[in-house]
Design a protein around this motif. Structure first.
Motif, PDB file in Angstrom:
ATOM      1  N   ILE A   1      25.743   4.394 -25.404  1.00 51.43           N
ATOM      2  CA  ILE A   1      25.760   4.344 -27.030  1.00 51.43           C
ATOM      3  C   ILE A   1      24.053   4.266 -27.331  1.00 51.43           C
ATOM      4  O   ILE A   1      23.680   4.702 -28.228  1.00 51.43           O
ATOM      5  CB  ILE A   1      26.194   3.180 -27.459  1.00 51.43           C
ATOM      6  CG1 ILE A   1      26.334   2.754 -29.049  1.00 51.43           C
ATOM      7  CG2 ILE A   1      25.722   1.743 -26.687  1.00 51.43           C
ATOM      8  CD1 ILE A   1      27.380   3.471 -29.487  1.00 51.43           C
ATOM      9  N   GLY A   2      23.098   3.973 -26.563  1.00 49.87           N
ATOM     10  CA  GLY A   2      21.726   4.003 -26.702  1.00 49.87           C
ATOM     11  C   GLY A   2      21.135   5.162 -26.759  1.00 49.87           C
ATOM     12  O   GLY A   2      20.152   5.431 -27.038  1.00 49.87           O
ATOM     13  N   HIS A   3      21.828   6.079 -26.150  1.00 48.61           N
ATOM     14  CA  HIS A   3      21.527   7.501 -26.080  1.00 48.61           C
ATOM     15  C   HIS A   3      22.125   8.626 -27.236  1.00 48.61           C
ATOM     16  O   HIS A   3      21.916   9.609 -26.849  1.00 48.61           O
ATOM     17  CB  HIS A   3      21.305   8.081 -24.817  1.00 48.61           C
ATOM     18  CG  HIS A   3      20.455   7.014 -23.866  1.00 48.61           C
ATOM     19  ND1 HIS A   3      18.984   6.843 -24.208  1.00 48.61           N
ATOM     20  CD2 HIS A   3      20.851   6.134 -23.213  1.00 48.61           C
ATOM     21  CE1 HIS A   3      18.592   5.908 -23.159  1.00 48.61           C
ATOM     22  NE2 HIS A   3      19.511   5.304 -22.788  1.00 48.61           N
ATOM     23  N   ILE A   4      22.795   7.859 -27.988  1.00 49.67           N
ATOM     24  CA  ILE A   4      23.379   8.835 -29.111  1.00 49.67           C
ATOM     25  C   ILE A   4      22.196   9.025 -29.859  1.00 49.67           C
ATOM     26  O   ILE A   4      21.278   7.948 -30.213  1.00 49.67           O
ATOM     27  CB  ILE A   4      24.534   8.145 -29.768  1.00 49.67           C
ATOM     28  CG1 ILE A   4      25.670   8.182 -29.126  1.00 49.67           C
ATOM     29  CG2 ILE A   4      24.581   8.716 -31.167  1.00 49.67           C
ATOM     30  CD1 ILE A   4      26.782   7.506 -29.737  1.00 49.67           C
TER      31      ILE A   4
ATOM     32  N   ARG B   1      10.341   9.596 -29.126  1.00 49.94           N
ATOM     33  CA  ARG B   1      10.641   9.861 -27.798  1.00 49.94           C
ATOM     34  C   ARG B   1      11.249   8.744 -27.161  1.00 49.94           C
ATOM     35  O   ARG B   1      10.993   7.495 -27.403  1.00 49.94           O
ATOM     36  CB  ARG B   1       9.238  10.265 -27.059  1.00 49.94           C
ATOM     37  CG  ARG B   1       9.513  10.435 -25.510  1.00 49.94           C
ATOM     38  CD  ARG B   1      10.046  11.677 -25.154  1.00 49.94           C
ATOM     39  NE  ARG B   1       9.080  12.980 -25.466  1.00 49.94           N
ATOM     40  CZ  ARG B   1       9.553  14.031 -25.337  1.00 49.94           C
ATOM     41  NH1 ARG B   1      10.752  14.423 -24.893  1.00 49.94           N
ATOM     42  NH2 ARG B   1       8.750  15.193 -25.546  1.00 49.94           N
ATOM     43  N   CYS B   2      12.414   8.812 -26.285  1.00 51.41           N
ATOM     44  CA  CYS B   2      13.124   7.814 -25.917  1.00 51.41           C
ATOM     45  C   CYS B   2      12.630   7.880 -24.206  1.00 51.41           C
ATOM     46  O   CYS B   2      12.195   8.897 -23.756  1.00 51.41           O
ATOM     47  CB  CYS B   2      14.666   8.057 -25.909  1.00 51.41           C
ATOM     48  SG  CYS B   2      15.670   7.009 -25.054  1.00 51.41           S
ATOM     49  N   ASN B   3      12.725   6.606 -23.517  1.00 51.59           N
ATOM     50  CA  ASN B   3      12.663   6.512 -22.142  1.00 51.59           C
ATOM     51  C   ASN B   3      13.204   7.642 -21.249  1.00 51.59           C
ATOM     52  O   ASN B   3      13.079   7.922 -20.282  1.00 51.59           O
ATOM     53  CB  ASN B   3      12.962   5.229 -21.685  1.00 51.59           C
ATOM     54  CG  ASN B   3      11.852   4.106 -21.476  1.00 51.59           C
ATOM     55  OD1 ASN B   3      10.672   4.601 -21.612  1.00 51.59           O
ATOM     56  ND2 ASN B   3      12.262   2.995 -21.424  1.00 51.59           N
ATOM     57  N   CYS B   4      14.503   8.090 -21.791  1.00 48.62           N
ATOM     58  CA  CYS B   4      15.377   8.901 -21.263  1.00 48.62           C
ATOM     59  C   CYS B   4      14.914  10.375 -21.103  1.00 48.62           C
ATOM     60  O   CYS B   4      15.446  11.261 -20.499  1.00 48.62           O
ATOM     61  CB  CYS B   4      16.890   8.702 -21.617  1.00 48.62           C
ATOM     62  SG  CYS B   4      17.047   9.759 -23.407  1.00 48.62           S
ATOM     63  N   GLY B   5      13.857  10.665 -22.036  1.00 48.81           N
ATOM     64  CA  GLY B   5      13.253  12.022 -22.281  1.00 48.81           C
ATOM     65  C   GLY B   5      13.828  12.633 -23.481  1.00 48.81           C
ATOM     66  O   GLY B   5      13.130  13.667 -23.664  1.00 48.81           O
ATOM     67  N   LEU B   6      15.096  12.293 -24.148  1.00 48.38           N
ATOM     68  CA  LEU B   6      15.506  12.897 -25.266  1.00 48.38           C
ATOM     69  C   LEU B   6      14.480  12.108 -26.401  1.00 48.38           C
ATOM     70  O   LEU B   6      13.766  11.502 -26.339  1.00 48.38           O
ATOM     71  CB  LEU B   6      17.006  12.481 -25.577  1.00 48.38           C
ATOM     72  CG  LEU B   6      17.817  12.809 -24.855  1.00 48.38           C
ATOM     73  CD1 LEU B   6      19.260  12.431 -24.762  1.00 48.38           C
ATOM     74  CD2 LEU B   6      17.800  14.611 -24.648  1.00 48.38           C
ATOM     75  N   ARG B   7      14.680  12.734 -27.814  1.00 47.89           N
ATOM     76  CA  ARG B   7      14.151  12.413 -29.035  1.00 47.89           C
ATOM     77  C   ARG B   7      15.155  11.843 -29.835  1.00 47.89           C
ATOM     78  O   ARG B   7      16.050  12.345 -29.852  1.00 47.89           O
ATOM     79  CB  ARG B   7      13.450  13.491 -29.690  1.00 47.89           C
ATOM     80  CG  ARG B   7      12.152  13.676 -28.798  1.00 47.89           C
ATOM     81  CD  ARG B   7      11.388  14.644 -29.766  1.00 47.89           C
ATOM     82  NE  ARG B   7       9.998  14.744 -29.172  1.00 47.89           N
ATOM     83  CZ  ARG B   7       8.943  14.164 -29.334  1.00 47.89           C
ATOM     84  NH1 ARG B   7       9.217  12.819 -29.804  1.00 47.89           N
ATOM     85  NH2 ARG B   7       7.761  14.408 -28.500  1.00 47.89           N
ATOM     86  N   GLY B   8      14.780  10.534 -30.434  1.00 46.59           N
ATOM     87  CA  GLY B   8      15.579   9.938 -31.715  1.00 46.59           C
ATOM     88  C   GLY B   8      16.724   9.243 -31.111  1.00 46.59           C
ATOM     89  O   GLY B   8      17.506   8.951 -32.024  1.00 46.59           O
ATOM     90  N   CYS B   9      16.694   8.917 -30.097  1.00 43.57           N
ATOM     91  CA  CYS B   9      17.995   7.946 -29.543  1.00 43.57           C
ATOM     92  C   CYS B   9      17.872   6.696 -30.308  1.00 43.57           C
ATOM     93  O   CYS B   9      17.034   6.145 -30.556  1.00 43.57           O
ATOM     94  CB  CYS B   9      17.741   7.847 -28.113  1.00 43.57           C
ATOM     95  SG  CYS B   9      17.958   9.165 -26.802  1.00 43.57           S
ATOM     96  N   VAL B  10      19.125   6.206 -30.253  1.00 44.86           N
ATOM     97  CA  VAL B  10      19.546   4.816 -30.718  1.00 44.86           C
ATOM     98  C   VAL B  10      18.282   3.862 -30.022  1.00 44.86           C
ATOM     99  O   VAL B  10      17.614   2.957 -30.541  1.00 44.86           O
ATOM    100  CB  VAL B  10      20.747   4.345 -30.679  1.00 44.86           C
ATOM    101  CG1 VAL B  10      21.035   2.859 -30.906  1.00 44.86           C
ATOM    102  CG2 VAL B  10      21.778   4.956 -31.478  1.00 44.86           C
TER     103      VAL B  10
HETATM  104 ZN   LIG Z   1      17.462   8.011 -24.676  1.00 44.73          ZN
END
Ligand SMILES: [Zn+2]
Length: 314
Positions: free
Chosen positions: A161-164, A172-181
């Motif tokens: 849910i944190g990476h929706i 920028r999210c820790n996972c590398g994607l942008r704009g994650c929850v």
């Molecule tokens: Zn993320």
């Protein structure tokens, strides 16, 4: 008897149980911010020894130990591949084997959120539902889904849910994607943002942190700042709630689950008041607003992850 360890980005929680829901000993330590996986493994073993002391039993009394770890893990190999929310954990580390050597008992490794959701399903707020979404709001934002009374893991990474994406092209999210929850609601990301904003906006956050001798902006630090009417803290938490509403709303629209159960250090510390703000933020994004899910706090509280970890122990 069994023991469980919950490894979080901020704290390590250890429990000793009777094998079921009854906790006979517990201990908590801060997650080391230096020294990487080796330092973390050492601290986990120390936390477990503290919990054994608290219970007044020896390690030999344990049939097994379970560990709930964040990030991507290989349960069969007992390896944590990487954990973005733990400093210096960038390469695979054989956590189960190292702890077995340290503690001389069998150690099983599982995903921290999956075990916490299973604990809520069996012993906690999830008991009365066939389907629910667990949202674990802490350093990161983890999730777990129960459908038809069973935890749904997908191919191993369901319920993130944190990476929706809450804001396409956003932070920028820790996972590398942008704009994650998580880039808005994870306490780690919120701390980073607070540091940036503190250059231009007055805030008590870092004073409170220092006064309390904390390594990070813990949930307690945020809660205190809110109580004192800190505007920056308020703005950042409101933003977090907005992002959670987008993520949870989308998940509910997709799965039509009966309940949302909020756990995690931050979610629990902020309590009912903020749970209901997340509920209101979710409501805005529901396709069927006339049939919203129940919102409940995780009943096992801070101990849920560690109790859940005992359920995978041998
Ligand atoms: Zn993320």
């Amino acid at each position: 008897m069994k023991a469980g360890l919950d490894l979080g980005g901020t704290n390590i929680q250890a429990v000793v149980t009777d094998g079921g829901a009854e906790v006979v000993g517990q201990a908590r330590r801060e997650t080391p911010r230096e020294g990487g996986p080796k330092a973390v493994a050492f601290e986990l073993a120390e936390a477990l020894r503290d919990a054994l002391d608290d219970a007044g039993v020896e390690a030999m009394a344990l049939s097994g130990i379970g560990v709930g770890a964040p990030g991507s893990i290989d349960p069969k190999a007992g390896t944590v591949l990487q954990a973005a929310n733990i400093e210096g954990w960038v390469e695979p580390f054989p956590l189960a084997r190292v702890l077995e050597e340290e503690l001389s008992r069998p150690v099983a490794l599982g995903n921290d959120v999956t075990v916490a959701v299973e604990a809520e399903r069996r012993f906690g707020a999830g008991r009365s539902y066939d389907s629910f979404l667990g949202v674990f709001w802490g350093t990161g934002v983890g999730g777990g889904i129960v459908l038809d009374g069973k935890v749904w893991e997908g191919r191993g990474s369901a319920a993130e849910i944190g990476h929706i994406v809450a804001r396409p092209g956003g932070r920028r999210c820790n996972c590398g994607l942008r704009g994650c929850v998580e880039a808005y609601a994870g306490r780690g990301a919120m701390e980073e943002r607070a540091r940036e904003m503190a250059r231009r906006h007055p805030t008590m956050l870092f004073e409170i942190q220092e006064r309390r001798g904390r390594l990070r902006l813990t949930s307690g630090v945020w809660a205190r700042a809110l109580e004192q009417g800190d505007e920056l803290a308020h703005t950042l938490i409101e933003r977090a709630v907005g992002a959670l509403g987008v993520g949870i709303g989308s998940a509910v629209t997709l799965l039509d689950i009966e309940a949302v159960i909020m756990g995690g250090g931050f979610g629990l510390r902020l309590g009912e008041e903020w749970l209901h703000r997340v509920e209101a933020a979710t409501q805005k994004h529901l396709f069927r607003r006339e049939q919203p899910p129940d919102f409940r706090l995780a009943e096992l509280g801070d101990l849920g992850g560690a109790i859940g970890a005992t359920l995978i122990a041998r």
